[in-house]
Design an enzyme around this catalytic site. Sequence first.
Site, PDB file in Angstrom:
ATOM      1  N   LYS A  42      -2.243   0.886   8.305  1.00  0.00           N
ATOM      2  CA  LYS A  42      -2.967   2.138   8.015  1.00  0.00           C
ATOM      3  C   LYS A  42      -4.462   1.993   8.330  1.00  0.00           C
ATOM      4  O   LYS A  42      -5.098   2.957   8.773  1.00  0.00           O
ATOM      5  CB  LYS A  42      -2.761   2.537   6.548  1.00  0.00           C
ATOM      6  CG  LYS A  42      -1.329   2.985   6.215  1.00  0.00           C
ATOM      7  CD  LYS A  42      -0.928   4.269   6.934  1.00  0.00           C
ATOM      8  CE  LYS A  42       0.372   4.853   6.421  1.00  0.00           C
ATOM      9  NZ  LYS A  42       0.850   6.011   7.198  1.00  0.00           N
TER      10      LYS A  42
ATOM     11  N   SER B 102      -3.029   8.527   6.689  1.00  0.00           N
ATOM     12  CA  SER B 102      -3.193   7.153   6.240  1.00  0.00           C
ATOM     13  C   SER B 102      -2.774   7.081   4.775  1.00  0.00           C
ATOM     14  O   SER B 102      -1.826   7.770   4.354  1.00  0.00           O
ATOM     15  CB  SER B 102      -4.649   6.739   6.429  1.00  0.00           C
ATOM     16  OG  SER B 102      -4.828   5.417   6.007  1.00  0.00           O
TER      17      SER B 102
ATOM     18  N   TYR C 207       1.365  -3.089   5.261  1.00  0.00           N
ATOM     19  CA  TYR C 207       1.151  -1.629   5.202  1.00  0.00           C
ATOM     20  C   TYR C 207      -0.344  -1.323   5.338  1.00  0.00           C
ATOM     21  O   TYR C 207      -0.763  -0.464   6.120  1.00  0.00           O
ATOM     22  CB  TYR C 207       1.694  -1.102   3.874  1.00  0.00           C
ATOM     23  CG  TYR C 207       1.627   0.406   3.689  1.00  0.00           C
ATOM     24  CD1 TYR C 207       2.387   1.270   4.471  1.00  0.00           C
ATOM     25  CD2 TYR C 207       0.816   0.979   2.699  1.00  0.00           C
ATOM     26  CE1 TYR C 207       2.345   2.649   4.284  1.00  0.00           C
ATOM     27  CE2 TYR C 207       0.767   2.361   2.501  1.00  0.00           C
ATOM     28  CZ  TYR C 207       1.533   3.187   3.295  1.00  0.00           C
ATOM     29  OH  TYR C 207       1.488   4.559   3.110  1.00  0.00           O
TER      30      TYR C 207
HETATM   31  N1  LIG Z   1       4.253   9.807  -0.580  1.00  0.00           N
HETATM   32  C1  LIG Z   1       3.079   9.259  -0.868  1.00  0.00           C
HETATM   33  O1  LIG Z   1       2.720   9.079  -2.049  1.00  0.00           O
HETATM   34  C2  LIG Z   1       2.147   8.842   0.231  1.00  0.00           C
HETATM   35  C3  LIG Z   1       0.923   8.250  -0.126  1.00  0.00           C
HETATM   36  C4  LIG Z   1       0.052   7.854   0.886  1.00  0.00           C
HETATM   37  C5  LIG Z   1       0.404   8.049   2.209  1.00  0.00           C
HETATM   38  N2  LIG Z   1       1.609   8.610   2.537  1.00  0.00           N
HETATM   39  C6  LIG Z   1       1.929   8.770   3.967  1.00  0.00           C
HETATM   40  O2  LIG Z   1       2.411  10.078   4.189  1.00  0.00           O
HETATM   41  C7  LIG Z   1       3.256  10.075   5.354  1.00  0.00           C
HETATM   42  C8  LIG Z   1       4.517  10.882   5.064  1.00  0.00           C
HETATM   43  O3  LIG Z   1       5.255  10.185   4.081  1.00  0.00           O
HETATM   44  P1  LIG Z   1       6.219  10.897   3.006  1.00  0.00           P
HETATM   45  O4  LIG Z   1       5.762  10.462   1.670  1.00  0.00           O
HETATM   46  O5  LIG Z   1       6.356  12.328   3.318  1.00  0.00           O
HETATM   47  O6  LIG Z   1       7.570  10.099   3.285  1.00  0.00           O
HETATM   48  P2  LIG Z   1       8.973  10.521   3.921  1.00  0.00           P
HETATM   49  O7  LIG Z   1       9.592  11.639   3.164  1.00  0.00           O
HETATM   50  O8  LIG Z   1       9.741   9.251   4.003  1.00  0.00           O
HETATM   51  O9  LIG Z   1       8.589  11.021   5.378  1.00  0.00           O
HETATM   52  C9  LIG Z   1       8.385  10.122   6.409  1.00  0.00           C
HETATM   53  C10 LIG Z   1       8.751  10.787   7.710  1.00  0.00           C
HETATM   54  O10 LIG Z   1       8.553   9.811   8.760  1.00  0.00           O
HETATM   55  C11 LIG Z   1       9.707   9.796   9.566  1.00  0.00           C
HETATM   56  N3  LIG Z   1       9.919   8.495  10.209  1.00  0.00           N
HETATM   57  C12 LIG Z   1       9.930   7.280   9.631  1.00  0.00           C
HETATM   58  N4  LIG Z   1      10.231   6.343  10.553  1.00  0.00           N
HETATM   59  C13 LIG Z   1      10.407   6.987  11.735  1.00  0.00           C
HETATM   60  C14 LIG Z   1      10.740   6.579  13.047  1.00  0.00           C
HETATM   61  N5  LIG Z   1      11.000   5.299  13.347  1.00  0.00           N
HETATM   62  N6  LIG Z   1      10.814   7.517  14.024  1.00  0.00           N
HETATM   63  C15 LIG Z   1      10.590   8.822  13.744  1.00  0.00           C
HETATM   64  N7  LIG Z   1      10.290   9.279  12.513  1.00  0.00           N
HETATM   65  C16 LIG Z   1      10.195   8.372  11.515  1.00  0.00           C
HETATM   66  C17 LIG Z   1      10.849  10.083   8.602  1.00  0.00           C
HETATM   67  O11 LIG Z   1      11.990  10.487   9.326  1.00  0.00           O
HETATM   68  P3  LIG Z   1      13.487  10.081   8.826  1.00  0.00           P
HETATM   69  O12 LIG Z   1      13.923  11.189   7.945  1.00  0.00           O
HETATM   70  O13 LIG Z   1      14.259   9.986  10.104  1.00  0.00           O
HETATM   71  O14 LIG Z   1      13.386   8.765   8.113  1.00  0.00           O
HETATM   72  C18 LIG Z   1      10.224  11.201   7.773  1.00  0.00           C
HETATM   73  O15 LIG Z   1      10.328  12.424   8.442  1.00  0.00           O
HETATM   74  C19 LIG Z   1       3.495   8.612   5.700  1.00  0.00           C
HETATM   75  O16 LIG Z   1       2.688   8.233   6.789  1.00  0.00           O
HETATM   76  C20 LIG Z   1       3.052   7.864   4.452  1.00  0.00           C
HETATM   77  O17 LIG Z   1       2.603   6.562   4.723  1.00  0.00           O
HETATM   78  C21 LIG Z   1       2.479   9.020   1.572  1.00  0.00           C
END
Ligand SMILES: NC(=O)c1ccc[n+]([C@@H]2O[C@H](COP(=O)([O-])OP(=O)(O)OC[C@H]3O[C@@H](n4cnc5c(N)ncnc54)[C@H](OP(=O)(O)O)[C@@H]3O)[C@@H](O)[C@H]2O)c1
Length: 321
Positions: free
Chosen positions: A197, A163, A193
């Site tokens: 979540k 989340s 968003y």
């Molecule tokens: N980064 C932060 O500060 C933060 C903070 C709070 C929560 N989060 C949560 O952490 C999680 C991971 O995020 P991240 O920061 O690591 O971002 P990220 O690098 O963009 O990773 C997101 C992943 O989700 C995949 N994805 C997105 N849409 C998809 C779809 N339609 N079908 C299949 N795969 C899909 C992406 O694949 P593709 O490469 O194909 O796009 C990528 O592998 C998310 O749920 C995000 O909301 C992150």
Amino acid sequence: MFSPDDLPYFDPHTKRRVCFISGGNSGIGYYTVLHLYLHGYVVYLGGRNKNRVETAIQSLKQEALTRRKDPRQALGELYFLEIDLLNLSSVEKAMAEFKTREKTLHLLINNAGIMAVPFSLTKDNFEIQLQTNYISHFLITNRLLPLMLNPSLVQDPRIIYISSVGHWFTFFPFKMDYQFNYRPNIIFTWFRYGLAKTAGMQFINRVAKIHPQILCVSVHPGFVMNTNLFSHFTRLPFIGLLFWVFFQIFGYFFGISNEEGSYATLKCALSDELTPQKDNEKFFVSYGKEHQPSYLAKSSYYAANNWAWTVAELEKRGIKI
Ligand SMILES: NC(=O)c1ccc[n+]([C@@H]2O[C@H](COP(=O)([O-])OP(=O)(O)OC[C@H]3O[C@@H](n4cnc5c(N)ncnc54)[C@H](OP(=O)(O)O)[C@@H]3O)[C@@H](O)[C@H]2O)c1
């Protein structure tokens, strides 16, 4: 100080443990997979782009060889599973494929997500953030649950929902039909968003109530500013550079690295200190510290209503839960 190296290792030859993770090819998911692989897990990386996921798998295998502390400890296995969360028939197909390849599942990580993108509807007619962050994970979880329920085959099953503290953006009681398709997008996209979540956390808490033997928790990984999650903003013409600078400054003061972003998930996935009896429905933030979720995320009342709404909406689209 938390270190994933201190978490238990599972020998894949004697104690084969299987994980499915959505979106393990980049960002936080990439490092989650790396450490699970180092800890002996058989990991299926669910992704929509074969090339991106296969490239990540090659890089993970290389990196694991240089990071492995004890060469006597066998590494796990890594596999690509094609799944596009924006297409429910792709989710169904992927789950059917998974079941032909594995008969048990020990760890489910609902990690993939998108954040604060413009309003649009998927071909399944859900708002795009709702389907990616919540609906598709609801379907994945319901399809994979039967593989986690046989205690003689699966010990210590766990489900982790990634989340965000962003779930607080939806701080008022909402109906799942709310689409917040208003201008300016830069404000209302955060409600969308937050709603997705919050719904994800409510749903995982409800799974914990129905199946109390499964450890079910939610995680906010921390502020991890160098993942692709922010690319919608940083790729905007002209103003994208300003966003990038802002995210870098914010990250310098409040952020953690992509790898540190995986620590909360890893603790929930591997630590033997966590048990369903004492930790179910908890919310963990950076480095696996426990934190209070919003009252809506905790609410059993809204969780039950939203579960019923989701089942009914999926049924309208020909999907039976
Ligand atoms: N980064 C932060 O500060 C933060 C903070 C709070 C929560 N989060 C949560 O952490 C999680 C991971 O995020 P991240 O920061 O690591 O971002 P990220 O690098 O963009 O990773 C997101 C992943 O989700 C995949 N994805 C997105 N849409 C998809 C779809 N339609 N079908 C299949 N795969 C899909 C992406 O694949 P593709 O490469 O194909 O796009 C990528 O592998 C998310 O749920 C995000 O909301 C992150």
